[in-house]
Scaffold this motif. Structure first.
Motif, PDB file in Angstrom:
ATOM      1  N   ILE A  10      -1.439  75.565  80.204  1.00  0.00           N
ATOM      2  CA  ILE A  10      -0.988  74.916  79.131  1.00  0.00           C
ATOM      3  C   ILE A  10       0.656  75.451  78.858  1.00  0.00           C
ATOM      4  CG2 ILE A  10      -1.205  74.197  76.824  1.00  0.00           C
ATOM      5  CD1 ILE A  10      -4.199  74.899  77.329  1.00  0.00           C
ATOM      6  N   VAL A  11       1.489  74.254  78.628  1.00  0.00           N
ATOM      7  CA  VAL A  11       2.674  74.610  78.621  1.00  0.00           C
ATOM      8  C   VAL A  11       3.030  74.384  76.869  1.00  0.00           C
ATOM      9  CG1 VAL A  11       5.153  73.936  78.793  1.00  0.00           C
ATOM     10  CG2 VAL A  11       3.483  73.687  80.664  1.00  0.00           C
ATOM     11  N   GLY A  12       3.320  75.261  76.188  1.00  0.00           N
ATOM     12  CA  GLY A  12       3.494  75.141  74.565  1.00  0.00           C
ATOM     13  C   GLY A  12       2.310  75.746  73.948  1.00  0.00           C
ATOM     14  N   ALA A 156       1.753  70.622  76.386  1.00  0.00           N
ATOM     15  CA  ALA A 156       1.349  70.518  74.977  1.00  0.00           C
ATOM     16  C   ALA A 156       2.769  70.953  74.589  1.00  0.00           C
ATOM     17  CB  ALA A 156       0.396  71.519  74.782  1.00  0.00           C
ATOM     18  N   ASP A 157       3.861  70.524  75.165  1.00  0.00           N
ATOM     19  CA  ASP A 157       5.236  70.940  74.710  1.00  0.00           C
ATOM     20  C   ASP A 157       6.035  70.029  73.861  1.00  0.00           C
ATOM     21  OD1 ASP A 157       5.042  69.146  77.073  1.00  0.00           O
ATOM     22  OD2 ASP A 157       6.646  70.029  78.210  1.00  0.00           O
ATOM     23  N   GLY A 158       5.345  69.415  73.221  1.00  0.00           N
ATOM     24  CA  GLY A 158       5.904  68.617  72.011  1.00  0.00           C
ATOM     25  C   GLY A 158       6.729  67.297  72.244  1.00  0.00           C
ATOM     26  N   SER A 161       8.651  66.687  75.485  1.00  0.00           N
ATOM     27  CA  SER A 161       8.062  67.311  76.652  1.00  0.00           C
ATOM     28  C   SER A 161       8.943  67.074  78.060  1.00  0.00           C
ATOM     29  CB  SER A 161       6.861  66.500  76.588  1.00  0.00           C
ATOM     30  OG  SER A 161       5.697  66.842  77.799  1.00  0.00           O
ATOM     31  N   LEU A 162       8.793  68.291  78.732  1.00  0.00           N
ATOM     32  CA  LEU A 162       9.301  67.884  80.063  1.00  0.00           C
ATOM     33  C   LEU A 162       7.883  67.790  80.997  1.00  0.00           C
ATOM     34  CD1 LEU A 162      10.884  71.047  81.785  1.00  0.00           C
ATOM     35  CD2 LEU A 162       8.687  70.858  82.518  1.00  0.00           C
ATOM     36  N   VAL A 163       6.830  68.150  80.797  1.00  0.00           N
ATOM     37  CA  VAL A 163       5.549  67.850  81.543  1.00  0.00           C
ATOM     38  C   VAL A 163       5.596  66.177  81.308  1.00  0.00           C
ATOM     39  CG1 VAL A 163       3.092  67.772  81.726  1.00  0.00           C
ATOM     40  CG2 VAL A 163       4.510  69.917  81.342  1.00  0.00           C
ATOM     41  N   GLY A 286      -1.199  66.446  71.883  1.00  0.00           N
ATOM     42  CA  GLY A 286      -0.181  66.436  70.876  1.00  0.00           C
ATOM     43  C   GLY A 286       0.908  65.448  70.786  1.00  0.00           C
ATOM     44  N   ASP A 287       1.893  66.022  70.448  1.00  0.00           N
ATOM     45  CA  ASP A 287       3.298  65.610  70.230  1.00  0.00           C
ATOM     46  C   ASP A 287       3.636  64.958  71.648  1.00  0.00           C
ATOM     47  OD1 ASP A 287       3.144  65.464  67.456  1.00  0.00           O
ATOM     48  OD2 ASP A 287       5.154  66.614  67.143  1.00  0.00           O
ATOM     49  N   ALA A 288       3.465  65.978  72.525  1.00  0.00           N
ATOM     50  CA  ALA A 288       3.720  65.427  74.191  1.00  0.00           C
ATOM     51  C   ALA A 288       3.205  64.066  74.307  1.00  0.00           C
ATOM     52  CB  ALA A 288       3.324  66.491  74.909  1.00  0.00           C
TER      53      ALA A 288
HETATM   54  C1  FAD Z   1       7.944  66.170  58.488  1.00  0.00           C
HETATM   55  C2  FAD Z   1       6.774  66.393  59.311  1.00  0.00           C
HETATM   56  C3  FAD Z   1       5.381  66.432  58.463  1.00  0.00           C
HETATM   57  C4  FAD Z   1       4.142  66.547  59.194  1.00  0.00           C
HETATM   58  N1  FAD Z   1       2.904  66.500  58.351  1.00  0.00           N
HETATM   59  C5  FAD Z   1       1.895  66.646  59.073  1.00  0.00           C
HETATM   60  C6  FAD Z   1       0.775  66.872  58.126  1.00  0.00           C
HETATM   61  O1  FAD Z   1       0.624  66.969  56.974  1.00  0.00           O
HETATM   62  N2  FAD Z   1      -0.646  66.986  58.919  1.00  0.00           N
HETATM   63  C7  FAD Z   1      -0.415  66.814  60.260  1.00  0.00           C
HETATM   64  O2  FAD Z   1      -1.598  66.550  60.850  1.00  0.00           O
HETATM   65  N3  FAD Z   1       0.602  66.742  61.158  1.00  0.00           N
HETATM   66  C8  FAD Z   1       1.631  66.670  60.412  1.00  0.00           C
HETATM   67  N4  FAD Z   1       3.082  66.804  61.219  1.00  0.00           N
HETATM   68  C9  FAD Z   1       2.852  66.449  62.545  1.00  0.00           C
HETATM   69  C10 FAD Z   1       2.597  68.074  63.214  1.00  0.00           C
HETATM   70  O3  FAD Z   1       3.501  68.641  62.737  1.00  0.00           O
HETATM   71  C11 FAD Z   1       2.852  67.816  64.866  1.00  0.00           C
HETATM   72  O4  FAD Z   1       2.020  66.518  65.430  1.00  0.00           O
HETATM   73  C12 FAD Z   1       2.151  69.122  65.380  1.00  0.00           C
HETATM   74  O5  FAD Z   1       2.804  70.168  65.019  1.00  0.00           O
HETATM   75  C13 FAD Z   1       2.197  68.808  66.864  1.00  0.00           C
HETATM   76  O6  FAD Z   1       2.010  70.056  67.736  1.00  0.00           O
HETATM   77  P1  FAD Z   1       2.206  70.229  69.175  1.00  0.00           P
HETATM   78  O7  FAD Z   1       1.693  71.299  69.575  1.00  0.00           O
HETATM   79  O8  FAD Z   1       1.693  68.990  69.743  1.00  0.00           O
HETATM   80  O9  FAD Z   1       3.546  70.324  69.328  1.00  0.00           O
HETATM   81  P2  FAD Z   1       4.863  71.549  68.805  1.00  0.00           P
HETATM   82  O10 FAD Z   1       4.398  71.983  67.464  1.00  0.00           O
HETATM   83  O11 FAD Z   1       6.004  70.658  68.857  1.00  0.00           O
HETATM   84  O12 FAD Z   1       4.887  72.616  69.892  1.00  0.00           O
HETATM   85  C14 FAD Z   1       5.245  72.475  71.299  1.00  0.00           C
HETATM   86  C15 FAD Z   1       5.557  73.814  71.836  1.00  0.00           C
HETATM   87  O13 FAD Z   1       5.695  73.749  73.032  1.00  0.00           O
HETATM   88  C16 FAD Z   1       6.988  74.834  73.384  1.00  0.00           C
HETATM   89  N5  FAD Z   1       7.736  74.281  74.528  1.00  0.00           N
HETATM   90  C17 FAD Z   1       8.341  72.943  74.345  1.00  0.00           C
HETATM   91  N6  FAD Z   1       9.120  72.957  75.635  1.00  0.00           N
HETATM   92  C18 FAD Z   1       8.745  73.756  76.338  1.00  0.00           C
HETATM   93  C19 FAD Z   1       8.999  74.414  77.728  1.00  0.00           C
HETATM   94  N7  FAD Z   1       9.952  73.870  78.444  1.00  0.00           N
HETATM   95  N8  FAD Z   1       8.439  75.590  78.022  1.00  0.00           N
HETATM   96  C20 FAD Z   1       7.482  76.470  77.129  1.00  0.00           C
HETATM   97  N9  FAD Z   1       7.188  76.000  75.805  1.00  0.00           N
HETATM   98  C21 FAD Z   1       7.857  74.850  75.649  1.00  0.00           C
HETATM   99  C22 FAD Z   1       7.869  74.939  72.060  1.00  0.00           C
HETATM  100  O14 FAD Z   1       8.583  75.936  71.861  1.00  0.00           O
HETATM  101  C23 FAD Z   1       6.549  74.888  71.111  1.00  0.00           C
HETATM  102  O15 FAD Z   1       5.942  75.777  70.642  1.00  0.00           O
HETATM  103  C24 FAD Z   1       4.191  66.629  60.614  1.00  0.00           C
HETATM  104  C25 FAD Z   1       5.497  66.348  61.012  1.00  0.00           C
HETATM  105  C26 FAD Z   1       6.742  66.205  60.547  1.00  0.00           C
HETATM  106  C27 FAD Z   1       7.857  66.245  61.396  1.00  0.00           C
END
Ligand code: FAD
Length: 387
Positions: A10-12, A156-158, A161-163, A286-288
């Motif tokens: 998993i990336v991220g 899962a890199d947000g 996302s590179l993936v 997730g956000d990716a």
């Molecule tokens: C203002 C705001 C308020 C929010 N409020 C809520 C809320 O109340 N409730 C809710 O459910 N959601 C809320 N969200 C949404 C929520 O924050 C996101 O949807 C969630 O955090 C996404 O998680 P994720 O793990 O998909 O991505 P991220 O949290 O972005 O994690 C991605 C990870 O991948 C890593 N990564 C990236 N690229 C690479 C790479 N090339 N190599 C290795 N690692 C890498 C990053 O360092 C990071 O740790 C809110 C968002 C915002 C902007």
């Protein structure tokens, strides 16, 4: 980083990556999470976890522990005078969806997920610089030159996302034209008992406040990015105070008591939903997969759902490719609707013109309770599969 058996990388290590790692480990996968940042610190903000998010955490085996690190809140929207526009009764939510809305510190939720993983699952300080989808395995190239192969790679890199770039290649995320302030006010105070909990809908902007465990207060506010950029003020706290402080004295108090360095601001993005996320041996969570605007508080909740459904789909299928097809079939339509609804909710909450705002408030106030709840079914209802 040796991988044996059914191996996934998993990336991220955000909420999406950690939850997916746990869901896969719980169903017998050998999982490694590769995270680019070296530290476990996550920006100190709060997160609202809606009933579907709590249900997913229960499916991950974390229901009771989550309850201990979170507090219940009353959801709802208020006008500038603090009068309710739309209230969500926690008892109604519990009756219909099994849970109310709970608030948690982001770092506490991340620590809960990470703490439930097998030791040495998460590898930090390892940026992934290249990803090659393939069959029967996909390949990741790390910044340190290492190459890793796995039967399943999960991006899962947000947001950027590179993936995703390799799997979908749909370019940069979509600007919303909005910027969000966020902070945790660590100073509890008796006066805070009079603050308007919930989200205040003002002209062209919203401001929300919610309690966090330990007497802290999470607050956020969104304004147009043009307005943000053109502000003559030099600190984020001064900007937030200037924009929202006069809405009511409770808001001014909470912003005023927040440490300067605790206030952060980010531009908000989402992406136009795509019909397919997965390749033969790789997918997204997730956000990716489905970055969305925060107006329904669903980004992290959907990431938790992704984790559960991905593990279930893979467990039910004869092979990874079929599991990923089933995952896409279940998750793409649901999250696409929520991405769109989050946008519409943002527009509705941030109406600028006084006449439109008055009309909106009147309509929402007379909406029967049952109808209001029914509207939430598409987000919180039976389609939210974890049960
Ligand atoms: C203002 C705001 C308020 C929010 N409020 C809520 C809320 O109340 N409730 C809710 O459910 N959601 C809320 N969200 C949404 C929520 O924050 C996101 O949807 C969630 O955090 C996404 O998680 P994720 O793990 O998909 O991505 P991220 O949290 O972005 O994690 C991605 C990870 O991948 C890593 N990564 C990236 N690229 C690479 C790479 N090339 N190599 C290795 N690692 C890498 C990053 O360092 C990071 O740790 C809110 C968002 C915002 C902007």
């Amino acid at each position: 980083m040796a991988t044996t058996g059914r191996s996934a990388i998993i990336v991220g290590a955000g909420i999406g990556g950690l939850a997916t790692a746990l869901a896969l480990q719980n169903t017998g996968w050998n999982v490694h999470v590769i995270e680019r940042t070296g530290s476990t610190a996550v920006p100190g903000t709060g997160l609202s976890v809606w009933p579907n998010g709590t249900a997913a955490l229960e499916r991950l085996g974390l229901g009771e522990r989550f309850e201990r690190i979170s507090v219940p809140v009353r959801g709802g929207a208020l006008d500038l005078d603090g009068r309710p526009i739309m209230e969500l009764d926690p008892a109604d939510l519990r009756d219909r969806y099994g849970h109310g809305v709970r608030m948690v510190r982001r770092e506490d939720l991340t620590a809960l997920l990470a703490g439930a993983l097998a030791v040495n699952t998460v590898h930090r300080g390892l940026p992934v610089v290249h990803f090659e989808p393939g069959t029967p395995s996909s390949t990741l190239v790390l910044e340190n030159g290492g190459r890793q192969h796995a039967e399943l790679v999960v991006g899962a890199d947000g947001l950027n996302s590179l993936v995703r770039r390799a799997l979908i290649g749909d370019g940069a995320p979509r600007r919303s034209g909005l910027t969000a302030f966020r902070a945790v006010c660590a100073a509890g105070s008796p006066d805070l008992a009079s603050v308007p909990w919930g989200e205040t809908w003002g002209p062209g902007a919203v401001f929300g406040m919610a309690p966090l465990p330990g007497g802290q207060t999470y607050w956020y506010g969104t304004i147009s990015s043009d307005e943000f950029r053109s502000s003559p003020l030099t600190t984020l706290k001064a900007m937030a105070l200037d924009r929202f402080g006069h809405w009511n004295s409770g808001i001014a108090q909470v912003i005023g008591r927040t440490a300067e360095e605790a206030v952060m601001a980010h531009e908000l993005f989402d992406r136009k939903p795509e019909p397919v996320w997965s390749g033969r041996s790789a997918t997204l969570v997730g956000d990716a997969a489905h970055p969305m605007l925060p107006f329904l508080g669903q980004g992290a909740c959907q990431a938790l759902e992704d984790a559960v459904v991905l593990a279930d789909s893979l467990a039910a299928a004869g092979n990874v490719q079929d599991g990923l097809l089933a995952y896409d079939a279940e998750r793409v339509p649901r999250t696409s609707r929520i991405v769109k609804r989050s946008r519409s909710m943002g527009r509705l909450a941030q109406l600028q013109r006084p006449r439109l705002r008055t009309a909106r408030n009147s309509v929402l106030r007379i909406l029967p309770r049952g109808l209001r709840l029914k509207q939430l079914d598409g987000v919180l209802g039976p389609a939210a599969r974890p049960e």
